[in-house]
Write an enzyme that holds these catalytic residues in place. Structure first.
Site, PDB file in Angstrom:
ATOM      1  N   SER A   3       0.987  -1.327   0.094  1.00 36.62           N
ATOM      2  CA  SER A   3       0.000  -0.284   0.043  1.00 36.62           C
ATOM      3  C   SER A   3       0.941   1.439   0.148  1.00 36.62           C
ATOM      4  O   SER A   3       2.068   1.023   0.256  1.00 36.62           O
ATOM      5  CB  SER A   3      -0.691   0.094   1.163  1.00 36.62           C
ATOM      6  OG  SER A   3       0.042   0.337   2.281  1.00 36.62           O
ATOM      7  N   ASP A   4       0.357   2.322  -0.156  1.00 35.28           N
ATOM      8  CA  ASP A   4       1.207   3.694   0.019  1.00 35.28           C
ATOM      9  C   ASP A   4       0.925   3.996   1.536  1.00 35.28           C
ATOM     10  O   ASP A   4       0.089   3.327   2.109  1.00 35.28           O
ATOM     11  CB  ASP A   4       0.535   4.767  -0.962  1.00 35.28           C
ATOM     12  CG  ASP A   4       1.460   5.797  -1.314  1.00 35.28           C
ATOM     13  OD1 ASP A   4       1.304   6.423  -2.156  1.00 35.28           O
ATOM     14  OD2 ASP A   4       2.645   6.023  -0.412  1.00 35.28           O
ATOM     15  N   TYR A   5       1.244   5.160   1.625  1.00 33.14           N
ATOM     16  CA  TYR A   5       1.754   5.418   3.126  1.00 33.14           C
ATOM     17  C   TYR A   5       0.358   5.405   3.906  1.00 33.14           C
ATOM     18  O   TYR A   5      -0.346   6.335   3.611  1.00 33.14           O
ATOM     19  CB  TYR A   5       2.404   6.857   3.336  1.00 33.14           C
ATOM     20  CG  TYR A   5       3.050   6.868   4.481  1.00 33.14           C
ATOM     21  CD1 TYR A   5       2.296   7.526   5.486  1.00 33.14           C
ATOM     22  CD2 TYR A   5       4.412   7.016   4.752  1.00 33.14           C
ATOM     23  CE1 TYR A   5       2.747   7.919   6.667  1.00 33.14           C
ATOM     24  CE2 TYR A   5       4.815   7.175   5.904  1.00 33.14           C
ATOM     25  CZ  TYR A   5       4.145   7.671   7.081  1.00 33.14           C
ATOM     26  OH  TYR A   5       4.824   8.080   8.141  1.00 33.14           O
ATOM     27  N   ALA A   6       0.018   4.578   4.812  1.00 32.25           N
ATOM     28  CA  ALA A   6      -1.426   4.571   5.749  1.00 32.25           C
ATOM     29  C   ALA A   6      -2.590   4.329   4.826  1.00 32.25           C
ATOM     30  O   ALA A   6      -3.720   4.790   5.235  1.00 32.25           O
ATOM     31  CB  ALA A   6      -1.105   5.725   6.611  1.00 32.25           C
ATOM     32  N   ALA A   7      -2.406   4.040   3.473  1.00 32.65           N
ATOM     33  CA  ALA A   7      -3.607   3.936   2.723  1.00 32.65           C
ATOM     34  C   ALA A   7      -4.391   3.147   2.819  1.00 32.65           C
ATOM     35  O   ALA A   7      -5.740   3.150   2.775  1.00 32.65           O
ATOM     36  CB  ALA A   7      -3.149   3.845   1.010  1.00 32.65           C
TER      37      ALA A   7
END
Ligand code: GLC
Length: 741
Positions: free
Chosen positions: A262-266
């Site tokens: 995932s992207d950051y905290a997505a």
């Protein structure tokens, strides 16, 4: 390790250990200080035990640091499964290249492949094993800050660069060299509405497949090891939980068996999107979409165990994800050597070497785009007296926002480079004004008052600098003005609605222009800027992007003629921001200003601006003069199992030798789905000696004519086509041919 042993390891792992492999945390979480009761662990609501079970770490780089962390980490690991070090090494580690939008302007994928090999060597020695790059998003809108990281607006050119960057990073990966590449952001992040960061994306599946997916597919075909899902929704479904996109397209249709991160905290943000009612549901949706690693959120670490234990999630999905993570660790040889390349002695010898700097300089030379050169003002004579004026005149900050590990003081400033070329008595330098004079905006970036005070000239200093600039200009033959965007104005979360130069820089340009001096404008930027309101005040314009560690040298190489500029825009420069999104391969519409028979008002146009950009895709000037003539095809009709040859003559009508990028575009005149007025289908870079004449030949085949029809079949339809060959997407010769049924 044999896969059979790896499989046994997987079977022996506890559920907590397995879930840990699906978690990525940034370096500060691993702070071993037990009484860190506040800070990141508390904020995310996870224990120290859970931290030391996380399978990968974000943005810890350096042989010593990675070695120490791996050593400490393995003490906590029940099965001694090494930590995977991943980082944003987007366009260089310590030797920083021009931003990817500049690399796109080189139109030289094989050169860029070498740059990514060099970057992989630096990263490998610094203990990094995976880089979150290249970003292969296609971009149409210069308001979006992340156009900085893209190679531009064309699917074909982007695909070539995507493959070359992945191959560069992953060369000899299996032989304990290189690093794994993680392309991003899957998918269509470059199409955020209004150019606004993290905004929604909505388009037909046909357009997605025709324009936005090709570069990701090229990276997958090049063997990329990892893919990062994007923040945005795609047609209402966030990419991070989008089973159709991640499972059906990426994994099943394309056969991608690598890691999805995932992207950051997505994953957590699926709740904020309104797609998941709870973090637990977000975790379930992401696992079912086959996202293997949760970057920097507590969704997987805090929710997966209960989902499994309550029978809400099949443990096989966890096993599949963990297996993919273990496979990459095994491929990197981490079980045999958890420290892999991390070696302080090798690191020291590998970073910023003269050879790597030389390549960075060559890439920066070739990334520079000469946009204007009235009366052949450039190149300057090395004996002329030069006033180097502007906030970038002697500025080390030439790396751009995403040079996360770059060392600004290692970059060569324009003043340093000019001082190596012209005698000091012929060079006067004045900053003139600030790059960015907007204290509110700077505070909005989170900068403290004291750091802003250090950054900005005071009002008194501004007056002094302005006077210095005026007097420097008065006593010189020619003025070189180094201006542009502040680093923090582009890159992630750098969307802008006004992409002109800031007021104080424009004022300085006007004041210098009023002196009647010849002016060369050097632009440092992370995006196409609107230059319409300064273009007539200056005689020459060079777009240098954020040119990287060797930026000053490259600018001097071009300004003083040691390099004949060959860069060609890979993204359109708009006439004004109101035209955005604007790109070359648009549809003609039923009322094109070029062909419509309607009265002047009732056509596809603006009443307050032209429809044409200031500088089109593929555009760039050189010191040599290429004259194109005699475009011919060996036959005007061919069937799908044949091909035709197109030839064009190019004469270098100058005494400069140089690189010419010969561009070939095709237009399908009539089709079941309307096709763009032009599509780049091939190009060749040729080296022309002074006054040399060359015939260039292209082969045209049916592959170049295919598109997605209404059934989403990728086909070519018989009919008439136009063939264009030229020096950019506007300045072309034209002929035609027919594909027979
Ligand atoms: C950022 C970016 C992504 C980057 C990741 C890790 O938000 O969107 O490109 O790789 O977080 O820093």
């Amino acid at each position: 390790m044999e896969n059979s042993k790896l499989k046994k390891l997987l079977d022996d792992m506890s559920l907590e250990e397995k879930i840990g492999q699906m978690v990525q945390l940034s370096g500060e979480f691993f702070n071993n200080d037990d009484n860190v009761v506040t800070g990141p662990r508390k904020k995310l609501g996870i224990s120290k035990k859970q931290v030391f079970l996380a399978g990968s770490v974000l943005n810890v780089v350096g042989a010593k640091k990675t070695h120490q962390l791996q050593e400490e980490y393995l003490k906590h690991s029940p099965h001694k499964i090494p930590l995977l070090f991943m980082s944003d090494i987007i366009y260089g580690l310590k030797t920083v290249y021009p931003i990817p939008l500049g690399m796109g302007a080189t139109w030289n994928p094989s050169l860029i492949e070498k740059a990514y090999q060099n970057t992989a060597a630096e990263a490998y020695a610094s203990g990094n094993q995976v880089s979150f790059a290249p970003m292969v998003d296609l971009v149409h809108d210069a308001r979006w800050g992340r156009v900085l990281e893209s190679t531009g607006e064309d699917p074909y050119l982007n695909s070539l660069f995507a493959a070359s960057m992945v191959k560069g990073f992953q060369k000899d990966l299996g032989k304990n060299r290189g690093i794994a590449s993680c392309i991003k952001h899957f998918a269509a992040y470059g199409a955020v509405e209004s150019g606004r960061e993290y905004n929604s994306v909505d388009m037909s599946e046909r357009r997605l497949k025709q324009e936005y997916l090709p570069s990701y597919k090229a990276a997958v075909d090049a063997g990329v090891e990892m893919v990062m899902a994007s923040f945005n929704t795609l047609n209402g479904i966030p990419a991070t939980g989008n089973k159709w996109l991640l499972k059906n397209i990426l994994r099943e249709e394309w056969g991608f068996n690598g890691i999805l991160i995932s992207d950051y905290a997505a994953i957590n943000e699926l709740v904020a999107h309104g797609f998941a009612e709870s973090q637990q549901q977000a975790a379930k949706l992401a696992v079912e979409a086959t996202v293997d690693i949760d970057m920097q959120s507590s969704a997987y670490v805090n929710e997966l165990k209960s989902l499994i234990e309550n029978g809400l999630l099949n443990v096989e999905k966890i096993n599949d994800a963990v297996w993919r993570v273990l496979l990459l660790k095994n491929k990197l040889g981490l079980f045999e050597d958890p420290y892999r390349g991390a070696n302080e002695k090798i690191e020291e010898k590998s970073l910023l070497t003269p050879k790597k700097r030389q390549l960075a300089r060559e890439v920066a030379d070739k990334a520079i785009v000469l946009l204007k050169n009235k009366d052949d003002l450039l190149p300057l004579n090395k004996h002329s007296s030069v006033a180097l004026i502007g906030p970038y005149a002697d500025e080390h900050e030439l790396l751009g926002l995403w040079a996360v590990h770059g060392d600004r003081k290692e970059s060569v400033t324009i003043n340093q480079a000019f001082s190596e070329v012209i005698e000091s008595k012929h060079l006067s330098v004045a900053k003139g004004t600030n790059i960015l004079d907007d204290r509110t905006m700077l505070k909005g970036f989170g900068l403290s008052d004291e750091s802003i005070d250090k950054m900005l000239l005071t009002d008194t200093q501004k007056e002094t600098e302005h006077e210095k600039a005026i007097s420097a200009a008065k006593k010189s033959d020619v003025v070189v003005m180094a201006v542009g965007e502040h680093t923090l104005e582009s890159g992630e979360a750098g969307s802008r609605t006004d992409i002109t130069l800031p007021y104080q820089q424009k004022q300085l340009i006007h004041d210098i222009a009023n002196l009647g001096k010849k002016i060369v404008l050097v632009l440092i930027s992370g995006r196409p800027l609107v230059l319409t309101d300064v273009i007539n005040d200056v005689d020459a314009v060079i777009e240098a992007w954020f040119p990287g560690t060797e930026g000053g040298h490259a600018i001097a190489d071009v300004v003083f003629g040691d390099v004949n500029p060959s860069g060609r825009l890979s993204m359109t420069f708009p006439y004004n921001v109101g035209q955005e999104p604007i790109y070359y391969n648009e549809l003609s519409t039923g009322r094109s200003v070029k062909t419509s028979k309607h009265s002047s008002r009732f056509m596809s146009r603006y009443i307050d601006a032209p429809v044409t950009p200031l500088f089109p895709f593929g555009y760039g000037l050189s010191y040599h003069r290429a004259i194109y003539s005699n475009l011919n095809v060996n036959k005007n009709k061919f069937s799908s199992d044949e091909s035709i040859k197109a030839t064009v003559d190019i004469e270098n009508n100058s005494y400069y030798s140089g690189i010419e990028t010969v561009q070939l575009y095709i237009q399908d005149m009539f089709a079941s789905v309307v096709q763009p007025e032009k599509n780049l289908k091939a190009f060749q870079q040729i080296y022309l000696s002074a006054h040399e004449k060359r015939r260039v030949t292209f082969t045209i085949n049916v592959e170049m004519l295919k598109f997605y029809n209404t059934n989403l079949d990728y086909i070519a339809e018989p009919g008439d086509f136009k063939l264009y060959i030229g020096k950019n997407s506007q300045d072309v010769l034209e002929t035609n041919f027919t594909l027979l049924g």
